[in-house]
Enzyme design. Structure first.
Site, PDB file in Angstrom:
ATOM      1  N   HIS A  58      22.810  43.498  20.672  1.00 17.30           N
ATOM      2  CA  HIS A  58      23.530  43.019  19.482  1.00 17.30           C
ATOM      3  C   HIS A  58      22.632  43.071  18.250  1.00 17.30           C
ATOM      4  CE1 HIS A  58      27.310  41.551  21.222  1.00 17.30           C
ATOM      5  NE2 HIS A  58      26.598  41.117  22.264  1.00 17.30           N
ATOM      6  N   ARG A 106      24.094  40.755  15.836  1.00 18.76           N
ATOM      7  CA  ARG A 106      23.619  39.377  15.986  1.00 18.76           C
ATOM      8  C   ARG A 106      22.186  39.296  15.453  1.00 18.76           C
ATOM      9  NH1 ARG A 106      23.527  37.641  21.974  1.00 18.76           N
ATOM     10  NH2 ARG A 106      25.776  37.948  21.680  1.00 18.76           N
TER      11      ARG A 106
END
Length: 236
Positions: free
Chosen positions: A145, A101
């Site tokens: 992430h 992410r």
């Protein structure tokens, strides 16, 4: 102890100037970790990157999600591949809702949290406020992430891709999403345990408040990346 290194500047090179290896790895000079597309390493993995679309608690694509192929650090991906091979013996596969992410997406979460936009509350955080998302530590300022070692993941039927019933959907920000929550059926509890057991065996740990969130345990230095997710780079 984990060592975090801020690598956003060099990591941006991943998109423009990296070469691919035959085993699916993609890496850059100056970036210690090798990164890869999950589908190039993990047999039969399915991906549905929710933050690349509109079915998420923000209700729109997040900053940095320009593609739909999941990216992860290579050692973590290889560990998932081991789990996938074992699960396949039971007719089960892995379905990934999120992996790497971009750090800019975490900033996007924070900016969104300051707006009155509550369009997805009914589905994703019906029992808390937007402030409660941070107070309950469902979102933090930084995330595994962004270090390319975490996945939001579930089990699915290997042939059809249908997710197993986990007693609640991905990103339901509620006490019932705790991995050991007692108020679900025995079958749903069993499915959560099966996922946890399969990933623990290959080196992943679970965030106890979210049955879907797992991060890879490693002594390697950690870098916070911020390159956009795209579906193709040269050689991959």
């Amino acid at each position: 102890m984990r060592m975090l290194m801020i690598g956003a500047a060099v990591a941006a090179v991943f998109v423009w100037g990296c070469a691919g290896e035959r085993n699916g790895a993609v890496f850059c000079a100056g970036v210690r970790q090798k990164l890869c597309y999950l589908d190039a390493v993990v047999p039969g993995v399915r991906t549905d990157l929710r933050y690349a679309g509109y079915d998420n608690f923000v209700g729109r694509p997040l900053a940095g999600y320009e593609g739909r192929r999941a990216v992860l650090r290579l050692d973590a991906a290889r560990a998932l591949a081991k789990a996938a091979r074992e699960l396949a013996k039971e007719g089960l596969g892995l379905l990934v809702y999120d992996a790497y992410r971009p750090a800019r997406a975490m900033k996007d979460f924070y900016e969104w949290s300051k707006t009155p936009d509550d369009r997805m509350r009914w589905k994703y955080y019906p029992n808390i406020t937007k402030r409660g998302i941070y107070e309950g530590k469902y979102i933090r300022d930084v995330s595994e992430h962004s270090w390319c070692i975490a996945v939001d993941i579930t089990l699915c039927d290997l042939k059809t891709g249908k997710p197993l019933d986990m007693g609640g959907h991905h990103d339901l920000l509620d006490v019932s999403s705790a991995t050991d929550y007692p108020g679900i059926t025995p079958a749903q509890q069993s499915n959560r345990r099966k996922l946890r057991d399969a990933l623990r065996k290959v080196g992943f740990s679970n965030y106890s408040k979210e049955w879907w969130h797992y991060y890879f345990d490693s002594d390697e230095p950690l870098y916070s990346y911020d390159f956009p997710i795209r579906d193709r780079v040269d050689g991959a």
